[in-house]
Design an enzyme around this catalytic site. Sequence first.
Site, PDB file in Angstrom:
ATOM      1  N   GLY A   1       0.836  -1.195   0.000  1.00  2.00           N
ATOM      2  CA  GLY A   1       0.000   0.000   0.000  1.00  2.00           C
ATOM      3  C   GLY A   1       0.869   1.241   0.000  1.00  2.00           C
ATOM      4  O   GLY A   1       2.001   1.216   0.508  1.00  2.00           O
TER       5      GLY A   1
ATOM      6  N   GLN B   1       2.842   9.870   1.547  1.00  5.10           N
ATOM      7  CA  GLN B   1       4.134   9.174   1.589  1.00  5.10           C
ATOM      8  C   GLN B   1       5.051   9.553   0.421  1.00  5.10           C
ATOM      9  O   GLN B   1       6.237   9.246   0.440  1.00  5.10           O
ATOM     10  CB  GLN B   1       3.926   7.653   1.591  1.00  5.10           C
TER      11      GLN B   1
ATOM     12  N   CYS C   1       5.721  -0.210   7.349  1.00  6.40           N
ATOM     13  CA  CYS C   1       5.359   0.958   6.547  1.00  6.40           C
ATOM     14  C   CYS C   1       6.593   1.439   5.795  1.00  6.40           C
ATOM     15  O   CYS C   1       7.671   1.528   6.371  1.00  6.40           O
ATOM     16  CB  CYS C   1       4.831   2.064   7.467  1.00  6.40           C
ATOM     17  N   LEU C   2       6.412   1.747   4.519  1.00  2.00           N
ATOM     18  CA  LEU C   2       7.543   2.217   3.706  1.00  2.00           C
ATOM     19  C   LEU C   2       8.119   3.523   4.251  1.00  2.00           C
ATOM     20  O   LEU C   2       9.275   3.836   4.001  1.00  2.00           O
ATOM     21  CB  LEU C   2       7.103   2.406   2.249  1.00  2.00           C
TER      22      LEU C   2
ATOM     23  N   HIS D   1      -4.718   1.093   7.550  1.00  2.00           N
ATOM     24  CA  HIS D   1      -3.356   1.640   7.634  1.00  2.00           C
ATOM     25  C   HIS D   1      -3.191   2.822   6.667  1.00  2.00           C
ATOM     26  O   HIS D   1      -2.697   3.883   7.048  1.00  2.00           O
ATOM     27  CB  HIS D   1      -2.342   0.523   7.331  1.00  2.00           C
ATOM     28  N   GLU D   2      -3.632   2.620   5.423  1.00  4.50           N
ATOM     29  CA  GLU D   2      -3.483   3.679   4.410  1.00  4.50           C
ATOM     30  C   GLU D   2      -4.398   4.859   4.700  1.00  4.50           C
ATOM     31  O   GLU D   2      -4.010   6.013   4.529  1.00  4.50           O
ATOM     32  CB  GLU D   2      -3.760   3.134   3.000  1.00  4.50           C
TER      33      GLU D   2
ATOM     34  N   HIS E   1      -2.915   7.261   7.057  1.00  7.75           N
ATOM     35  CA  HIS E   1      -1.940   8.191   6.468  1.00  7.75           C
ATOM     36  C   HIS E   1      -2.621   9.484   6.007  1.00  7.75           C
ATOM     37  O   HIS E   1      -2.035  10.554   6.075  1.00  7.75           O
ATOM     38  CB  HIS E   1      -1.243   7.557   5.263  1.00  7.75           C
TER      39      HIS E   1
HETATM   40 NI    NI Z   1       2.316   3.152   5.775  1.00  8.99          NI
END
Ligand code: NI
Length: 190
Positions: free
Chosen positions: A55, A60, A116-117, A158-159, A162
């Site tokens: 995701g 991000q 998470c990236l 999760h997304e 963000h």
């Molecule tokens: Ni993330």
Amino acid sequence: MNMENYKLQGEKLPIVTYPDPVLSAKATPVTEFGPDLNKLIKNMLFTMYHAPGIGLAAPQVGISQRIFVLDVDYEREVITNSEGRDEVRMSGFNPMVFINPIITGTSGTTTYEEGCLSVPGVYEEVKRFQTIHVKYQNLKGEHLELEADDLLSICLQHENDHLDGIVFIERLSNLKKNFYKKKMKKEKGT
Ligand code: NI
């Protein structure tokens, strides 16, 4: 729109890492559904597949808008080719695009080890809703809705976080949260 191209073509966008302020900001709704949005989504999917991740939310990549992409189905394997070089092979793509999402219903609870990236190297169990109902728009601006459970539900939550300026470490116990916050700040030298 040919989603198949999205894994192969695009530009790899730089991923911002915690504690970049864009990750703590509340993202703004998308109002323009045109070629610029198409291009951004295409590049976000390309960036996600090549990171690799399941995701990626617009904040991000430094864009504070209510957009995220995900794919909880694709498979990725590294194989050694006939020339002895490692090659990444991806298959079974199922790219999904969510614009202006709103979680309109929740039930049950579950936990999953998330990463998470934007928080490289950190993997922790997070408590989430088991099932969610989400309303959103697609690339054309059409209004859709979806009932999700399992990994799709977790990834959506999760997304979606963000877009509200919440990174998953904020969902941990105070002890863990403070530990990772300090660690990330130290690593970034801020
Ligand atoms: Ni993330």
